[in-house]
Design an enzyme around this catalytic site. Structure first.
Site, PDB file in Angstrom:
ATOM      1  N   CYS A   1      44.612  36.389  36.662  1.00 23.30           N
ATOM      2  CA  CYS A   1      43.875  37.001  37.487  1.00 23.30           C
ATOM      3  C   CYS A   1      44.095  38.604  37.532  1.00 23.30           C
ATOM      4  CB  CYS A   1      44.191  36.931  39.202  1.00 23.30           C
ATOM      5  SG  CYS A   1      43.399  37.953  40.159  1.00 23.30           S
ATOM      6  N   TYR A   2      42.920  39.392  37.229  1.00 18.66           N
ATOM      7  CA  TYR A   2      42.949  40.707  36.965  1.00 18.66           C
ATOM      8  C   TYR A   2      43.406  41.596  37.980  1.00 18.66           C
ATOM      9  CZ  TYR A   2      40.866  45.488  36.337  1.00 18.66           C
ATOM     10  OH  TYR A   2      40.561  46.774  36.443  1.00 18.66           O
TER      11      TYR A   2
END
Length: 485
Positions: A170-171
């Site tokens: 996840c960014y």
């Protein structure tokens, strides 16, 4: 002055003395048959007069509600949290409205669609402007990694346990990681777990601890939950919500938030928590979060009368979602177009056109369930709806025109596998044409004329038949008498 004798001369119905008439069995039988025929034909004519006579035509849409169309809906999602559920509207003209809340209400439900509280009010969630520290530095892990084996012990050991549920891919989780670890180290220095222990920061890798994240119903990453004495549930007007952090994610903001969590906790609370841990009795008010958390979404939206779509999905500007963990199975209680018809108007509709109204709420009562598993992961459910408007013009005793507008639609649904986050799409396509049903009024004078024609005609025909039958019998008798001579 006109004498009575002159008036009698214009009498159309001159009377013959009864003594000069002769009754017969054949005449009596024919009279009974004629009377029954009159009653039967009168009943048929009365039924035809009272029946509704309409004409149907197809014309260009001339709606009285202008260029907008109202869509009412009531949908239940047993596996989609109200925390992230969003109602979006778009159309071919470029309209794109995201997360509509003004005319939409949400209610938390369990997997059996039973409400678990009052209306869901998430409150004003601030826009996250700082997703981490501007300068990323390498920090040693300051937060405690948790798993299914030690999660319960840690959550009961410390008065406040703040957990970052994240995913390595996840960014936003990667943006949060440096500031989260730095905040965890600062809180360790201020509140030593061995000496003070009022608060501790931890983390859970949801790609490794899938069951743990599912048990706490984590759908977006990162999700920061606050656990107090083993539970993250908080009660608000009879409604149980997860206590979460939605603020900025830089170190300064995180530290300030953590300080507010421990501000009212005495220093010896850590010892009390350990004593509570040894006591195996569980406070019923602090029960664990349900295995699944659903949401019932109801309300209405106004859209332009052009092809478009209503989309319900998990949405957040500062979270990522694992498509394989999002399940958009749903039950449709209502999905209809146009204004709601009152019972009186609906009865009027059925009176004029009994075949209309059956598809006003075509999807009502339908369920679209996707079983959770690798084979059925990433499933988007799409509904394609084609809408046709029916307008009824009727004349009643009030002598005023009444317009009844009713929208019906056909529905075709499909399940689509995708690499993106699953959503529910209701594609709608209004027809530029409409069906016009007009009630044709019937004249009462025409009804009276037909009744007179029935009575007079049957009486006349019966008289002719009786005369023919009587003369035939008399002729036969004369012939028989002539043969005997």
């Amino acid at each position: 002055m006109i004498s009575s004798s002159k008036l009698k001369s214009v009498d159309f119905y001159r009377k013959i003395p009864r003594d000069l008439t002769e009754a017969s069995l054949s005449g009596a039988g024919l009279s009974i048959v004629a009377a029954l025929a009159m009653v039967f034909l009168f009943g048929m004519e009365l039924s035809n007069y009272l029946a509704v006579n309409t004409s149907t035509s197809v014309i260009v849409d001339r709606s009285s509600d202008g260029e907008f169309l109202r869509i009412d809906f009531n949908l239940s999602f047993p596996a989609l949290s109200c925390e992230f559920a969003s109602v979006d509207v778009s159309d071919v003209l470029g309209t794109n409205r995201l997360n509509i809340t003004k005319t939409v209400r949400k209610y938390s439900i369990d997997r059996n669609l039973v409400p678990t509280g009052s209306e869901f009010h998430p409150g004003p969630i601030p826009t996250v402007s700082k997703h981490g520290d501007d300068v990323e530095e390498n920090h040693d892990d300051g937060s405690v990694p948790l798993s299914s084996r030690n999660f319960d012990s840690y959550s009961h050991q410390y008065p406040v346990l703040v957990v970052n549920f994240y995913a390595p891919w996840c960014y936003w989780s990667n943006r949060l990681k440096p500031s989260w670890e730095k905040t965890a180290k600062i809180m360790r220095e201020r509140y030593d777990p061995e000496m003070d222990g009022r608060i501790i920061l931890a983390k859970v890798d949801c790609t490794e601890e899938i069951d743990l994240c599912r048990r706490h119903h984590i759908q977006g990453y990162p999700s920061i939950r606050i656990f107090r004495k083993g539970s993250d549930l908080k009660e608000n007007q009879g409604h149980h919500d997860h206590e979460s952090y939605y603020g900025d994610r830089d170190t300064e903001s995180l530290v300030a938030a953590m300080e507010t969590y421990v501000a009212n906790i005495p220093k010896d609370a850590h010892v009390l928590a350990l004593e509570d841990k040894s006591n195996k009795t569980v406070d019923p008010a602090k029960r664990p979060a349900p295995l699944t958390s659903g949401c019932r979404i109801e309300g209405f939206v106004r859209v332009k009368k052009v092809p478009g779509s209503v989309v319900i999905s998990a949405r957040s500007g500062s979270h990522s979602f694992d498509p394989s963990q999002i399940n958009v199975s749903h039950y449709v209680t209502q999905f209809s177009f146009g204004k709601r018809l009152s019972a009186k108007m609906f009865n009027e509709l059925k009176r004029l056109t009994p075949y209309v109204g059956g598809h006003h709420d075509r999807l009502a009562g339908q369920s679209y369930i996707v079983k959770h598993g690798d084979v059925n992961a990433n499933v988007t459910i799409e509904h394609y709806l084609q809408i046709v408007k029916t307008e009824l013009v009727t004349l009643r005793s009030s002598k005023e025109l009444k317009l009844v507008e009713e929208y019906e639609y056909t529905a075709h649904s499909s399940l689509v596998h995708s690499f993106y986050v699953p959503v529910v799409k209701f594609h709608f396509e209004p027809s530029p044409m409409q069906v016009l049903v007009t009630e044709l009024p019937k004249s009462f004078s025409h009804f009276i004329t037909n009744v007179c024609a029935i009575i007079g005609g049957v009486f006349t025909v019966a008289g002719i038949l009786d005369s023919i039958f009587h003369n035939t019998l008399r002729l036969v008798k004369k012939v028989e008498l002539g043969k005997n001579i």
